[in-house]
Design a protein around this motif. Structure first.
Motif, short mmCIF file in Angstrom:
data_model
loop_
_atom_site.label_atom_id
_atom_site.label_comp_id
_atom_site.label_asym_id
_atom_site.label_seq_id
_atom_site.Cartn_x
_atom_site.Cartn_y
_atom_site.Cartn_z
N VAL A 104 0.82 2.79 -1.85
CA VAL A 104 0.90 2.59 -0.39
C VAL A 104 -0.32 3.15 0.34
O VAL A 104 -0.49 2.88 1.54
CB VAL A 104 2.20 3.20 0.20
N THR A 105 -1.18 3.92 -0.35
CA THR A 105 -2.36 4.47 0.32
C THR A 105 -3.64 3.95 -0.32
O THR A 105 -3.65 3.47 -1.45
CB THR A 105 -2.38 6.02 0.28
N SER A 106 -4.74 4.11 0.40
CA SER A 106 -6.03 3.54 -0.03
C SER A 106 -6.83 4.49 -0.92
O SER A 106 -7.61 4.04 -1.76
CB SER A 106 -6.87 3.18 1.20
N ASN A 107 -6.70 5.78 -0.72
CA ASN A 107 -7.48 6.75 -1.48
C ASN A 107 -6.81 6.99 -2.84
O ASN A 107 -5.71 6.50 -3.10
CB ASN A 107 -7.62 8.05 -0.70
N ASP A 108 -7.46 7.76 -3.69
CA ASP A 108 -6.95 8.00 -5.05
C ASP A 108 -6.24 9.34 -5.09
O ASP A 108 -6.85 10.39 -5.26
CB ASP A 108 -8.11 7.97 -6.05
N VAL A 109 -4.90 9.29 -4.94
CA VAL A 109 -4.10 10.50 -4.91
C VAL A 109 -4.13 11.23 -6.25
O VAL A 109 -3.95 12.45 -6.31
CB VAL A 109 -2.64 10.17 -4.50
N SER A 110 -4.40 10.51 -7.32
CA SER A 110 -4.41 11.13 -8.65
C SER A 110 -5.54 12.15 -8.79
O SER A 110 -5.51 12.99 -9.71
CB SER A 110 -4.54 10.06 -9.74
#
Length: 375
Positions: free
Chosen positions: A76-82
């Motif tokens: 659901v988000t554009s950045n890389d949460v990992s």
């Protein structure tokens, strides 16, 4: 954003304290909030040269946890949460399928499979609904926990010096876009180092019942350093000098992140996420519009929605504009046709029927050396 008829304004736990301090209160996103205390210019300059304290408890908080919390947020988000480590925060955007933002927000990694998202007050319910809608495919535990938190923002070059008096020494070691569970003013909470003013800034998330205590202790601790309370008016002029977008102005449902100059938030190689396809296509085929900064060279203040003229025709519109108290000039941001960005310098802003000269200026207008970079 006006409050629908019949609905009362919401109030933060500091509402009475603001009024007692002589704040001018206004409606904002359904909340009664202080727009200024001693004056927008004075508060703006205090943040640039000393420190200002903002009540931002109207901001929303959404908690997402569970084994599939990471896959949900990645989608659901554009950045890389990992990429987030424990105690790290990340600026990102919740995404519409067309590549525009549902909202811009900050994700904090509290633990493995455990995240806290700070979202804009006006969009809290929509953001939570959007996450919940897509959670049906992931089955994480998502909760709107906005009522569990007050949030104060201590901003300015003397902020760390002030905080050192009321928080453990290790809190001062926080890097930019990191946070820690700690005690501040004798109250347990989350202390983050992010900011929305262009200055070094700290945000403290804590139980609402402790709001007046924390507010008063911080103001007393910072009195010798020039700390003063600051309202939404200065918050807006500060973020504009720093070139930060404001949802509903530079960001909306019709504007992609690439057009908003936030391509660095779009980790297109992380795998599938909402809006990725249109962003890839736009990156290949070009933008429909481009966000630019400008400063007025003629007399006048550009306001939201004013037409931008280039070569005798309307080629764009202003998204934000105001005097810049620290820079001592009138500035703004606008979307213009992309073929003119980086090519022309002189433009005109239509102000009440008159064409007033301006020139394009690089963003941000104001920049200081920051302790680290965003992720």
């Amino acid at each position: 954003m006006a409050t629908p008829a019949g609905l009362s304004l919401r109030r933060t736990a500091l509402n009475a304290a603001h009024k007692a301090a002589g704040a001018r209160m206004v409606e904002f996103a359904g909340w009664e909030m202080p727009v200024e205390y001693s004056g927008i210019v004075q508060e703006h300059l205090a943040v640039r040269t000393a420190a200002g304290l903002f009540d931002v408890s109207h901001m929303g908080e959404i908690e997402v946890r569970g084994p599939q919390a990471l896959p949900l947020l990645q989608y659901v988000t554009s950045n890389d949460v990992s990429r987030l480590e424990l105690g790290q925060a990340q600026y990102t955007a919740l995404m519409f399928p067309q590549g525009s933002a549902v909202d811009d927000c900050i994700v904090h990694k509290l633990g493995d499979g455990h995240y806290l998202i700070c979202v804009n007050a006006a969009n809290t319910d929509a953001d939570y609904g959007w996450i919940t809608q897509h959670n049906t495919s992931f089955c994480a535990d998502a909760r709107n926990v906005s009522g569990d938190y007050s949030q104060l923002a201590l901003q300015g070059p003397r902020g760390a010096e002030i905080l050192r008096k009321v928080a453990p020494a290790e809190a001062m070691e926080l890097r930019y876009y990191h946070f820690a569970r700690t005690t501040c003013c004798g109250v347990e909470g989350l202390l983050a180092r992010t900011g929305y003013t262009g200055e070094d800034g700290f945000e403290f998330y804590f139980p609402p019942a402790e709001s007046e205590h924390v507010w008063n202790v911080l103001l007393e601790a910072g009195q010798a350093e020039g700390l003063i309370p600051a309202g939404l008016g200065a918050r807006n002029t500060l973020r504009l000098e720093a070139g930060y977008p404001l949802y509903g102005h530079e960001l909306d449902e019709e504007t992609t992140l690439l057009e908003a100059g936030l391509g660095w938030l779009c980790k297109l190689d992380k795998g599938d996420f909402i809006g990725r396809g249109p962003l890839l296509e736009q990156k290949q085929h070009g933008l429909r519009k481009k966000l630019v900064g400008f400063e007025m060279t003629g007399r006048g203040i550009a306001r939201d929605g004013y037409p931008v003229w280039i070569d005798g025709n309307v080629r764009g519109r202003v998204t934000s504009g105001s005097p810049a108290p620290y820079l001592k000039k009138n500035i703004g941001m606008a979307y213009i046709a992309p073929e003119y960005a980086g090519v022309v310098r002189e433009i005109q802003i239509e102000i009440r029927g008159n064409l007033v000269p301006a020139r394009l200026a690089p963003l941000p207008f104001y920049k200081r050396a920051k302790p680290g970079t965003r992720s």
